[in-house]
Design a protein around this motif. Sequence first.
Motif, PDB file in Angstrom:
ATOM      1  N   VAL A 182       0.767  -1.002  -0.038  1.00 17.16           N
ATOM      2  CA  VAL A 182      -0.026   0.161  -0.037  1.00 17.16           C
ATOM      3  C   VAL A 182       0.812   1.386   0.049  1.00 17.16           C
ATOM      4  O   VAL A 182       2.105   1.152   0.509  1.00 17.16           O
ATOM      5  CB  VAL A 182      -0.979   0.137   1.256  1.00 17.16           C
ATOM      6  CG1 VAL A 182      -2.179  -1.102   1.131  1.00 17.16           C
ATOM      7  CG2 VAL A 182      -0.216   0.190   2.514  1.00 17.16           C
ATOM      8  N   ASP A 183       0.350   2.225  -0.586  1.00 17.07           N
ATOM      9  CA  ASP A 183       0.882   3.484  -0.746  1.00 17.07           C
ATOM     10  C   ASP A 183       0.441   4.460   0.535  1.00 17.07           C
ATOM     11  O   ASP A 183      -0.725   5.180   0.378  1.00 17.07           O
ATOM     12  CB  ASP A 183       0.572   4.312  -1.964  1.00 17.07           C
ATOM     13  CG  ASP A 183       1.406   5.710  -2.126  1.00 17.07           C
ATOM     14  OD1 ASP A 183       2.028   5.949  -1.217  1.00 17.07           O
ATOM     15  OD2 ASP A 183       1.196   6.268  -3.323  1.00 17.07           O
ATOM     16  N   ILE A 184       1.081   4.479   1.772  1.00 16.72           N
ATOM     17  CA  ILE A 184       0.764   5.122   2.814  1.00 16.72           C
ATOM     18  C   ILE A 184       0.445   6.610   2.824  1.00 16.72           C
ATOM     19  O   ILE A 184      -0.411   7.245   3.068  1.00 16.72           O
ATOM     20  CB  ILE A 184       1.569   4.817   4.037  1.00 16.72           C
ATOM     21  CG1 ILE A 184       1.233   3.274   4.348  1.00 16.72           C
ATOM     22  CG2 ILE A 184       1.394   5.778   5.333  1.00 16.72           C
ATOM     23  CD1 ILE A 184       2.375   2.599   5.377  1.00 16.72           C
ATOM     24  N   GLU A 185       1.451   7.039   1.784  1.00 14.25           N
ATOM     25  CA  GLU A 185       1.295   8.757   1.707  1.00 14.25           C
ATOM     26  C   GLU A 185       0.096   9.226   1.003  1.00 14.25           C
ATOM     27  O   GLU A 185      -0.312  10.186   1.022  1.00 14.25           O
ATOM     28  CB  GLU A 185       2.587   9.138   0.859  1.00 14.25           C
ATOM     29  CG  GLU A 185       3.963   8.643   1.544  1.00 14.25           C
ATOM     30  CD  GLU A 185       3.977   9.267   3.032  1.00 14.25           C
ATOM     31  OE1 GLU A 185       3.551  10.765   3.387  1.00 14.25           O
ATOM     32  OE2 GLU A 185       4.439   8.728   4.027  1.00 14.25           O
ATOM     33  N   ASN A 186      -0.600   8.271   0.147  1.00 16.48           N
ATOM     34  CA  ASN A 186      -1.537   8.763  -0.756  1.00 16.48           C
ATOM     35  C   ASN A 186      -2.854   8.231  -0.278  1.00 16.48           C
ATOM     36  O   ASN A 186      -3.863   8.202  -1.287  1.00 16.48           O
ATOM     37  CB  ASN A 186      -1.257   8.514  -2.223  1.00 16.48           C
ATOM     38  CG  ASN A 186      -0.180   9.203  -2.739  1.00 16.48           C
ATOM     39  OD1 ASN A 186      -0.048  10.544  -2.307  1.00 16.48           O
ATOM     40  ND2 ASN A 186       0.708   8.816  -3.392  1.00 16.48           N
TER      41      ASN A 186
END
Length: 137
Positions: A104-108
Motif C-alpha cells: 500500500v501507498d501510505i502517503e496517498n
Amino acid sequence: MLLTRFDPFKQFKELEKNFYNYPSNEGVNGFVPVVNTRESDGAYHIDVDLPGVKKEDISVDIDKNVLTISGERKTKEEVKEEDYYKVETSFGKFSRSFTMPENVDIENINAKSNDGVLEVIIPKVEPTKTKKTIAIE
C-alpha cells in the motif's frame, strides 16, 4: 392445590442470566459502525456507515501499518413529555482498526465523507522485491 409446570432448564436459565449479567437496557448498545471492504485493481476500499456522525468527529490514522478509524456519535438532546420514551439508536465512541498489506501507498491514502458514508481509498504500489540470490565469489 396449586400446580406448577416443571421446567428442567429453569435453573440453567437463571444461572446463565446471572453469569453473563445482561444489562437492563437490552435494546441499547454501544455504537459499532458497519464496514464494507473491497479491492480493485489499483486500490483497497473501506466503506464505513456513519449515519449522524459529522466528519469533524471522525479521525483516520495510520501507525505501524495499522489503519484506525475512530470517532464519536453524539446523543441528540430531545425532551419528550409522554408517558414513556424509548431510544433504540446507539451512541458513543467507536474505533475500527485494519492491518494494511505490504503493497500500500501510505502517503496517498484518501478519505471522504458523503451522505453518512466514509470511504477510505488506499492505493496499491508494486511490491518491492524482498528476495535476492547472492552470487558467491
